[in-house]
Design a protein around this motif. Structure first.
Motif, PDB file in Angstrom:
ATOM      1  N   LYS A  86       6.145  -8.132  -1.473  1.00 31.98           N
ATOM      2  CA  LYS A  86       6.726  -6.909  -0.898  1.00 31.98           C
ATOM      3  C   LYS A  86       5.770  -5.724  -0.984  1.00 31.98           C
ATOM      4  CE  LYS A  86      10.323  -3.615  -1.899  1.00 31.98           C
ATOM      5  NZ  LYS A  86       9.317  -2.661  -2.367  1.00 31.98           N
TER       6      LYS A  86
ATOM      7  N   PRO B 112       5.393  -1.425  -0.493  1.00 32.23           N
ATOM      8  CA  PRO B 112       6.291  -0.347  -0.926  1.00 32.23           C
ATOM      9  C   PRO B 112       7.220   0.115   0.185  1.00 32.23           C
ATOM     10  CG  PRO B 112       4.091   0.500  -0.480  1.00 32.23           C
ATOM     11  CD  PRO B 112       4.000  -0.993  -0.344  1.00 32.23           C
ATOM     12  N   VAL B 113       8.385   0.601  -0.217  1.00 30.13           N
ATOM     13  CA  VAL B 113       9.361   1.142   0.740  1.00 30.13           C
ATOM     14  C   VAL B 113       9.736   2.554   0.292  1.00 30.13           C
ATOM     15  CG1 VAL B 113      11.632   0.827   1.794  1.00 30.13           C
ATOM     16  CG2 VAL B 113      10.255  -1.179   1.225  1.00 30.13           C
TER      17      VAL B 113
ATOM     18  N   THR C  33      11.744   5.859  -0.468  1.00 28.26           N
ATOM     19  CA  THR C  33      13.117   6.212  -0.819  1.00 28.26           C
ATOM     20  C   THR C  33      13.279   7.719  -0.628  1.00 28.26           C
ATOM     21  OG1 THR C  33      13.037   4.530  -2.550  1.00 28.26           O
ATOM     22  CG2 THR C  33      14.883   6.055  -2.634  1.00 28.26           C
TER      23      THR C  33
ATOM     24  N   ASN D  18      14.185  -0.845  -3.278  1.00 30.19           N
ATOM     25  CA  ASN D  18      13.545  -1.581  -4.378  1.00 30.19           C
ATOM     26  C   ASN D  18      14.556  -1.874  -5.480  1.00 30.19           C
ATOM     27  OD1 ASN D  18      11.116  -0.936  -2.914  1.00 30.19           O
ATOM     28  ND2 ASN D  18      11.424   1.119  -3.730  1.00 30.19           N
TER      29      ASN D  18
ATOM     30  N   GLU E 285       5.316  -7.206  -6.217  1.00 39.29           N
ATOM     31  CA  GLU E 285       4.965  -5.943  -5.549  1.00 39.29           C
ATOM     32  C   GLU E 285       4.123  -5.092  -6.490  1.00 39.29           C
ATOM     33  OE1 GLU E 285       8.348  -3.409  -4.706  1.00 39.29           O
ATOM     34  OE2 GLU E 285       9.197  -3.739  -6.685  1.00 39.29           O
TER      35      GLU E 285
ATOM     36  N   GLY F 120       3.864   3.428  -4.796  1.00 42.80           N
ATOM     37  CA  GLY F 120       4.829   3.628  -3.722  1.00 42.80           C
ATOM     38  C   GLY F 120       4.157   3.613  -2.359  1.00 42.80           C
ATOM     39  N   SER F 121       4.832   4.230  -1.374  1.00 46.29           N
ATOM     40  CA  SER F 121       4.383   4.128   0.023  1.00 46.29           C
ATOM     41  C   SER F 121       3.279   5.125   0.363  1.00 46.29           C
ATOM     42  CB  SER F 121       5.583   4.322   0.948  1.00 46.29           C
ATOM     43  OG  SER F 121       6.213   5.551   0.643  1.00 46.29           O
ATOM     44  N   ALA F 122       2.894   5.977  -0.582  1.00 46.57           N
ATOM     45  CA  ALA F 122       1.764   6.906  -0.442  1.00 46.57           C
ATOM     46  C   ALA F 122       1.702   7.563   0.930  1.00 46.57           C
ATOM     47  CB  ALA F 122       0.449   6.175  -0.759  1.00 46.57           C
TER      48      ALA F 122
ATOM     49  N   ASP G  92       0.919  10.363   1.841  1.00 40.95           N
ATOM     50  CA  ASP G  92      -0.244  11.253   2.027  1.00 40.95           C
ATOM     51  C   ASP G  92      -1.455  10.546   2.631  1.00 40.95           C
ATOM     52  OD1 ASP G  92      -0.214   9.856  -0.454  1.00 40.95           O
ATOM     53  OD2 ASP G  92      -1.587  11.269  -1.396  1.00 40.95           O
TER      54      ASP G  92
ATOM     55  N   ASN H 140      -5.964   1.455  -0.966  1.00 33.27           N
ATOM     56  CA  ASN H 140      -6.567   0.355  -1.715  1.00 33.27           C
ATOM     57  C   ASN H 140      -5.574  -0.828  -1.780  1.00 33.27           C
ATOM     58  OD1 ASN H 140      -7.859  -1.306  -3.494  1.00 33.27           O
ATOM     59  ND2 ASN H 140      -8.348   0.303  -4.977  1.00 33.27           N
TER      60      ASN H 140
HETATM   61  P1  NAI Z   1       2.930   6.781  -4.646  1.00 27.67           P
HETATM   62  O1  NAI Z   1       2.683   5.692  -5.621  1.00 27.67           O
HETATM   63  O2  NAI Z   1       3.258   6.380  -3.259  1.00 27.67           O
HETATM   64  O3  NAI Z   1       1.628   7.739  -4.580  1.00 27.67           O
HETATM   65  C1  NAI Z   1       1.157   8.472  -5.708  1.00 27.67           C
HETATM   66  C2  NAI Z   1      -0.326   8.811  -5.494  1.00 27.67           C
HETATM   67  O4  NAI Z   1      -1.091   7.619  -5.620  1.00 27.67           O
HETATM   68  C3  NAI Z   1      -0.623   9.363  -4.095  1.00 27.67           C
HETATM   69  O5  NAI Z   1      -1.629  10.334  -4.199  1.00 27.67           O
HETATM   70  C4  NAI Z   1      -1.137   8.162  -3.326  1.00 27.67           C
HETATM   71  O6  NAI Z   1      -2.034   8.485  -2.288  1.00 27.67           O
HETATM   72  C5  NAI Z   1      -1.839   7.361  -4.434  1.00 27.67           C
HETATM   73  N1  NAI Z   1      -1.777   5.921  -4.142  1.00 27.67           N
HETATM   74  C6  NAI Z   1      -0.702   5.106  -4.284  1.00 27.67           C
HETATM   75  N2  NAI Z   1      -0.997   3.881  -3.915  1.00 27.67           N
HETATM   76  C7  NAI Z   1      -2.280   3.876  -3.523  1.00 27.67           C
HETATM   77  C8  NAI Z   1      -3.169   2.882  -3.014  1.00 27.67           C
HETATM   78  N3  NAI Z   1      -2.774   1.614  -2.843  1.00 27.67           N
HETATM   79  N4  NAI Z   1      -4.440   3.245  -2.705  1.00 27.67           N
HETATM   80  C9  NAI Z   1      -4.855   4.494  -2.886  1.00 27.67           C
HETATM   81  N5  NAI Z   1      -4.070   5.490  -3.375  1.00 27.67           N
HETATM   82  C10 NAI Z   1      -2.796   5.181  -3.678  1.00 27.67           C
HETATM   83  O7  NAI Z   1       4.071   7.691  -5.259  1.00 27.67           O
HETATM   84  P2  NAI Z   1       4.937   8.847  -4.607  1.00 27.67           P
HETATM   85  O8  NAI Z   1       4.119   9.665  -3.671  1.00 27.67           O
HETATM   86  O9  NAI Z   1       5.581   9.475  -5.757  1.00 27.67           O
HETATM   87  O10 NAI Z   1       6.061   8.066  -3.783  1.00 27.67           O
HETATM   88  C11 NAI Z   1       6.039   7.894  -2.374  1.00 27.67           C
HETATM   89  C12 NAI Z   1       7.244   7.068  -1.947  1.00 27.67           C
HETATM   90  O11 NAI Z   1       7.140   5.730  -2.450  1.00 27.67           O
HETATM   91  C13 NAI Z   1       8.606   7.603  -2.451  1.00 27.67           C
HETATM   92  O12 NAI Z   1       9.522   7.510  -1.380  1.00 27.67           O
HETATM   93  C14 NAI Z   1       9.002   6.640  -3.553  1.00 27.67           C
HETATM   94  O13 NAI Z   1      10.390   6.533  -3.694  1.00 27.67           O
HETATM   95  C15 NAI Z   1       8.392   5.342  -3.031  1.00 27.67           C
HETATM   96  N6  NAI Z   1       8.124   4.349  -4.080  1.00 27.67           N
HETATM   97  C16 NAI Z   1       8.325   3.046  -3.747  1.00 27.67           C
HETATM   98  C17 NAI Z   1       8.033   2.056  -4.658  1.00 27.67           C
HETATM   99  C18 NAI Z   1       8.248   0.634  -4.246  1.00 27.67           C
HETATM  100  O14 NAI Z   1       8.472   0.359  -3.073  1.00 27.67           O
HETATM  101  N7  NAI Z   1       8.190  -0.302  -5.180  1.00 27.67           N
HETATM  102  C19 NAI Z   1       7.519   2.362  -5.999  1.00 27.67           C
HETATM  103  C20 NAI Z   1       7.269   3.767  -6.222  1.00 27.67           C
HETATM  104  C21 NAI Z   1       7.575   4.722  -5.290  1.00 27.67           C
END
Ligand code: NAI
Length: 337
Positions: free
Chosen positions: A71, A73-74, A76, A86, A261, A265-267, A269, A277
């Motif tokens: 999976k 990320p999705v 929320t 999730n 997974e 999260g879905s990042a 930004d 990555n």
């Molecule tokens: P996030 O983990 O998506 O991002 C946090 C920071 O880490 C950001 O600056 C992002 O650019 C960076 N980042 C994350 N993954 C990366 C990657 N693979 N490569 C490079 N940089 C990476 O956390 P955020 O922004 O708090 O959450 C965004 C959304 O994701 C929210 O809707 C949240 O609910 C959801 N989420 C989903 C999860 C899942 O599906 N298991 C787990 C955590 C958050």
């Protein structure tokens, strides 16, 4: 010679950076020689647009049938909107153990080289049961549920894992000085389970102190046993110890099913820019390969991944490189030979 059967796997690319990292990982998995039969599903806002459901019934059925999902990320919505996909999937399939190994990759300079931690997070209870209500306007109650059954089974998971993999120490991380009943029960269950594992050292630390200790000296810990919310937060902290969220894998494990997974999260930004990555999801896929008894393929992918990091030529931006998601995947594929 008999044809080897394809592994049927439910694939949820997710949204944000999910589709990009999933595409990269699927390309790499398909080059291992292992056969896969992917059943692809949208989830969350995208699924609602197509099917009018956040988790389509066919997705539930696919996981029930295949018992394994990979999976992405999705997203929320914050402070309203639909419930976390999730959390819903983890509860629906009773994936009580969230397993997150935290290890340095070669070639990546971090504050602490040689980190090797295991995070075991209870995945179905705590504050994440989603029981919140407004008592009177301006006052909201959020219920935290800790049960003897839930706490005992996650403690057993941690100790059994530690024994099987020659880990030496487990710390329960808690706030039982304040949450005396709930965290107190979690601790009592962990202590009782610990009695059956005299070969493994057992300790307890307060969550706030643990965060500081992890930053100052992560080597004092080996395996961390945490409730749901504490485990969620400490996972991201520990990802930071080894180079960030782009790297750290995870598995949601139950008795019947498993969903693999990344921690991240879905990042939003960086979504859609081919800069994410895929390492975290790729390392989650390596855990999946071991789970489905394909250790040679798991070793092959892990070795290639580590070669790419050790060379430092084709790394993504989050770890100091300039490569895009697909370019990074190309480098891993080339290293696999
Ligand atoms: P996030 O983990 O998506 O991002 C946090 C920071 O880490 C950001 O600056 C992002 O650019 C960076 N980042 C994350 N993954 C990366 C990657 N693979 N490569 C490079 N940089 C990476 O956390 P955020 O922004 O708090 O959450 C965004 C959304 O994701 C929210 O809707 C949240 O609910 C959801 N989420 C989903 C999860 C899942 O599906 N298991 C787990 C955590 C958050």
């Amino acid at each position: 010679m008999a044809e080897t059967k394809a592994h049927k796997i439910t694939l949820i690319p997710g949204d944000g950076i999910g589709p990009e990292v999933t595409h990269a990982v699927v390309r790499i998995l398909e080059a291992t020689g292992v056969k896969f039969d992917w059943e692809r599903f949208a989830a969350g806002a995208e699924a609602f647009e197509i099917h009018g459901e956040y988790i389509p019934a066919a997705l539930y059925e696919s996981i029930e049938r295949n018992r394994i999902a990979l999976k992405g990320p999705v997203t929320t919505p914050i402070g309203g909107g639909f419930k976390s996909i999730n959390v819903t999937l983890r509860k629906k399939f009773d994936l009580f153990a969230n397993f997150r190994p935290i290890k340095n990759l070669p070639g990546l300079a971090t504050h602490w080289p040689g980190v090797d931690l295991i995070i075991v997070r209870e995945n179905t209870e705590g504050e994440y049961v989603g029981l919140e209500h407004e008592v009177v306007p301006g006052v909201v109650e959020s219920i935290k549920v800790i049960s003897e059954k839930g706490s005992t089974r996650i403690a057993k998971f941690a100790f059994e894992y530690a024994r099987k993999h020659s880990r030496k120490k487990i710390h329960s991380i808690h706030k039982a000085n304040i949450m005396k009943l709930s965290d107190g029960l979690f601790l009592r269950c962990a202590r009782k389970v610990a009695e059956g594992f005299p070969d493994i050292l057992y300790g307890e630390h307060l969550i706030d102190n643990t965060c500081m200790q992890l930053v100052m000296n992560p080597f004092q810990y080996d395996t961390l046993l945490l409730e749901n919310l504490y485990g969620d937060i400490v996972s991201d902290l520990c990802a930071g110890l080894v180079g960030g969220l782009g790297l750290v894998p995870g598995a949601n494990l139950g008795v019947e099913c498993a969903i693999f997974e990344a921690v991240h999260g879905s990042a939003p930004d960086i979504a859609g820019k081919d800069v994410a990555n895929p390492t975290a999801l790729l390392q989650s896929a390596v855990l999946m390969l071991r789970h489905i008894d394909e250790p040679a393929a798991a070793d092959k992918v892990q070795k290639a991944l580590e070669m790419v990091y050790a060379e430092r030529k084709t790394l993504t931006r989050d770890v100091g490189g300039t490569a895009g998601t697909s370019q990074f995947a190309d480098a891993v594929l080339a290293a696999m030979g």
